[in-house]
Design a protein around this motif. Structure first.
Motif, short mmCIF file in Angstrom:
data_model
loop_
_atom_site.label_atom_id
_atom_site.label_comp_id
_atom_site.label_asym_id
_atom_site.label_seq_id
_atom_site.Cartn_x
_atom_site.Cartn_y
_atom_site.Cartn_z
N ASP A 196 0.82 -1.22 0.00
CA ASP A 196 0.00 0.00 0.00
C ASP A 196 0.86 1.27 0.00
OD1 ASP A 196 1.05 -0.17 2.53
OD2 ASP A 196 -0.90 -0.20 3.57
N ARG A 197 2.18 1.09 -0.06
CA ARG A 197 3.17 2.17 -0.07
C ARG A 197 3.27 2.90 1.27
NH1 ARG A 197 1.12 2.50 -5.43
NH2 ARG A 197 2.74 2.36 -7.04
N LEU A 198 2.61 2.41 2.30
CA LEU A 198 2.70 3.01 3.62
C LEU A 198 3.84 2.37 4.41
CD1 LEU A 198 -1.09 3.25 4.55
CD2 LEU A 198 0.38 5.01 3.54
N PHE A 199 4.45 3.13 5.30
CA PHE A 199 5.60 2.66 6.05
C PHE A 199 5.22 1.52 6.99
CE2 PHE A 199 6.87 6.86 4.72
CZ PHE A 199 8.20 6.69 4.37
N LYS A 200 6.18 0.60 7.16
CA LYS A 200 5.95 -0.53 8.05
C LYS A 200 7.16 -0.71 8.96
CE LYS A 200 7.83 -4.18 5.04
NZ LYS A 200 7.53 -5.47 4.37
N GLU A 201 7.04 -1.62 9.91
CA GLU A 201 8.13 -1.88 10.84
C GLU A 201 9.35 -2.43 10.10
OE1 GLU A 201 8.98 -4.45 14.94
OE2 GLU A 201 6.95 -4.31 14.08
N LEU A 202 10.52 -1.97 10.50
CA LEU A 202 11.75 -2.38 9.85
C LEU A 202 12.25 -3.71 10.44
CD1 LEU A 202 13.58 1.07 9.80
CD2 LEU A 202 12.30 0.01 7.93
N ALA A 203 12.56 -4.66 9.56
CA ALA A 203 13.11 -5.95 9.99
C ALA A 203 14.61 -5.92 9.72
CB ALA A 203 12.44 -7.09 9.22
N LEU A 204 15.41 -5.75 10.77
CA LEU A 204 16.85 -5.60 10.62
C LEU A 204 17.54 -6.96 10.54
CD1 LEU A 204 17.45 -2.67 13.13
CD2 LEU A 204 16.93 -2.58 10.69
N PRO A 205 18.68 -7.03 9.84
CA PRO A 205 19.40 -8.30 9.68
C PRO A 205 20.06 -8.74 10.97
CG PRO A 205 20.68 -6.51 8.74
CD PRO A 205 19.34 -5.93 9.12
N GLU A 206 20.32 -10.03 11.10
CA GLU A 206 21.01 -10.54 12.29
C GLU A 206 22.45 -10.06 12.34
OE1 GLU A 206 20.71 -14.73 12.74
OE2 GLU A 206 18.51 -14.77 12.64
N ASP A 207 23.13 -10.14 11.19
CA ASP A 207 24.49 -9.64 11.09
C ASP A 207 24.41 -8.17 10.70
OD1 ASP A 207 27.21 -9.29 10.85
OD2 ASP A 207 27.32 -10.24 8.87
N MET A 208 24.51 -7.29 11.69
CA MET A 208 24.27 -5.88 11.43
C MET A 208 25.39 -5.24 10.62
SD MET A 208 21.36 -4.84 12.72
CE MET A 208 21.40 -3.17 13.34
N PRO A 209 25.04 -4.32 9.72
CA PRO A 209 26.04 -3.57 8.96
C PRO A 209 26.67 -2.49 9.85
CG PRO A 209 23.88 -2.74 8.43
CD PRO A 209 23.66 -3.91 9.35
N THR A 210 27.67 -1.82 9.29
CA THR A 210 28.24 -0.67 10.00
C THR A 210 27.59 0.63 9.55
OG1 THR A 210 30.00 -0.36 8.37
CG2 THR A 210 30.46 -1.85 10.22
N ALA A 211 26.83 0.56 8.45
CA ALA A 211 26.15 1.76 7.95
C ALA A 211 24.88 1.38 7.19
CB ALA A 211 27.07 2.56 7.04
N PHE A 212 23.87 2.23 7.30
CA PHE A 212 22.62 2.09 6.55
C PHE A 212 22.45 3.28 5.61
CE2 PHE A 212 21.64 -0.47 10.32
CZ PHE A 212 20.94 -1.55 9.79
N VAL A 213 22.16 2.99 4.36
CA VAL A 213 21.78 4.02 3.39
C VAL A 213 20.26 3.95 3.25
CG1 VAL A 213 21.93 4.77 0.99
CG2 VAL A 213 23.97 3.91 2.15
N CYS A 214 19.57 4.99 3.68
CA CYS A 214 18.10 4.98 3.64
C CYS A 214 17.58 5.79 2.45
CB CYS A 214 17.53 5.56 4.93
SG CYS A 214 17.98 4.62 6.41
N ASN A 215 16.47 5.35 1.90
CA ASN A 215 15.92 6.00 0.70
C ASN A 215 15.27 7.34 0.98
OD1 ASN A 215 12.68 5.81 0.41
ND2 ASN A 215 13.43 4.15 1.68
N CYS A 216 15.01 7.65 2.25
CA CYS A 216 14.41 8.95 2.59
C CYS A 216 14.67 9.25 4.06
CB CYS A 216 12.91 8.98 2.30
SG CYS A 216 11.92 7.90 3.34
N ASP A 217 14.51 10.51 4.42
CA ASP A 217 14.77 10.94 5.80
C ASP A 217 13.78 10.33 6.79
OD1 ASP A 217 16.89 12.53 4.98
OD2 ASP A 217 15.63 14.31 4.72
N ALA A 218 12.52 10.18 6.37
CA ALA A 218 11.52 9.62 7.27
C ALA A 218 11.90 8.21 7.70
CB ALA A 218 10.14 9.62 6.61
#
Length: 337
Positions: A227-249
């Motif tokens: 529906d293009r609405l935001f949902k809860e983020l499911a993070l990976p078990e092996d965490m990265p050192t940086a996240f590049v997000c598609n938008c500020d929200a």
């Protein structure tokens, strides 16, 4: 001054009457700088002309419709599209065009219900902000109204579009993280939701490829549903050192999620956003992000809209991209190893 004429304006500015006429009627052949000077001088002298009579003579209504999908006007994106709409409306007034805004919801798209502003022949042109269903786009195209897309594109529609240079901007953002020592970099965004998110993802992937960094499937994280609405983020078990997000929200939401897990930003994990919206500054720490030149996008979209309304027989299909600018703040830090 009573009964001010185009000749009066031309004499005051030292230009030809033809140039004044083109500037006041939105026609090509004069620079934007001269057009603005003519408009200001006309206002100063009290020049008035009858748009209704001019419209009847030219067969125009001097109205441009703007359609925005309603799912892009929730609390997280409303400010961006409203700002873009305001910029376009302001630009079009320089050509004596009024704008008419209408929101299109999911039901209207599913049932092929056309916007009211389209069905009563009051429009000379139509601007679409934010992606609509492809079938619905084709239905709008059948109305044979000169059309411009903003903030998305569809190469199959032969319609001009104006948007951010998302690929280049996200490439540079990912490159910046790599230069700071990051190699485990994840991307947060539902790439099938919009062409903008997909292009930003492609920029991220290109940077990884260029610097020989292995791409990981588990480092692509969805941030919204069908529906293009935001949902809860499911993070990976092996965490990265940086996240590049598609938008500020999304970046703002991610930082909150990380904090709830006791993860510090940027000391433990760096986070970047995109858009330089209010979320970038409300976030703690403030987000490193990409600023979108909304004014430049609006000016070019208005200019292309005028051109297509003046030459409706000519097909479009050009994709115009406006460069972005990285805004460096405190959500990113250098790492070793």
């Amino acid at each position: 001054m009573a009964n001010v004429t185009m000749r009066d304006i031309a004499e005051k500015l030292g230009v030809s009457i033809v140039s004044v006429s083109k500037a006041l009627t939105g026609k090509e052949g004069v620079s934007e700088e001269l057009r603005e000077k003519v408009k200001k001088e006309a206002d100063r002298l009290g020049y008035r002309y009858n748009l209704g009579a001019k419209g009847l003579k030219e067969g125009r209504n001097y109205n441009v419709g703007v359609i925005i999908p309603s799912y892009y006007t929730d609390d997280t994106s409303n400010a961006f599209y409203m700002k873009m709409y305001q910029c376009v409306a302001k630009c079009l007034t320089n050509y004596d065009y009024a704008t008419m805004l209408e929101l299109v919801d999911t039901r209207m798209q599913e049932m092929m219900i056309l916007p009211q502003i389209v069905g009563d022949n009051r429009l000379d042109g139509l601007i679409l902000m934010g992606e609509l269903d492809e079938t619905y786009l084709k239905r709008l195209k059948q109305m044979n109204i000169p059309m411009i897309y903003m903030d998305f594109y569809d190469l199959s529609m032969e319609t001009d579009s104006v948007s951010m240079d998302n690929i280049s901007a996200e490439y540079k953002m990912t490159e910046y993280l790599i230069e700071l020592g990051h190699k485990k970099i994840a991307y947060v965004g539902s790439i099938n939701a919009t062409t903008s998110i997909m292009d930003r993802y492609l920029g991220y992937r290109r940077a990884l490829h260029h610097y020989n960094i292995l791409y990981r499937e588990d480092y692509l994280i969805e941030d919204r549903g069908e529906d293009r609405l935001f949902k809860e983020l499911a993070l990976p078990e092996d965490m990265p050192t940086a996240f590049v997000c598609n938008c500020d929200a999304t970046a703002f939401k991610l930082v909150q999620t990380l904090k709830e897990r006791g993860i510090r930003v940027p000391e433990d994990i760096s986070v970047t956003g995109f858009d330089d919206s209010i979320y970038a500054q409300l976030c703690s720490p403030p987000l490193t992000t990409v600023a979108v030149d909304t004014d430049a996008i609006a000016r070019l979209a208005a200019k292309r809209m005028i051109k297509h309304m003046n030459e409706p027989q000519k097909k479009g299909g050009e994709v115009y991209r406006i460069p972005g600018k990285i805004i460096y703040r405190d959500s990113v830090c250098k790492i070793n190893g």
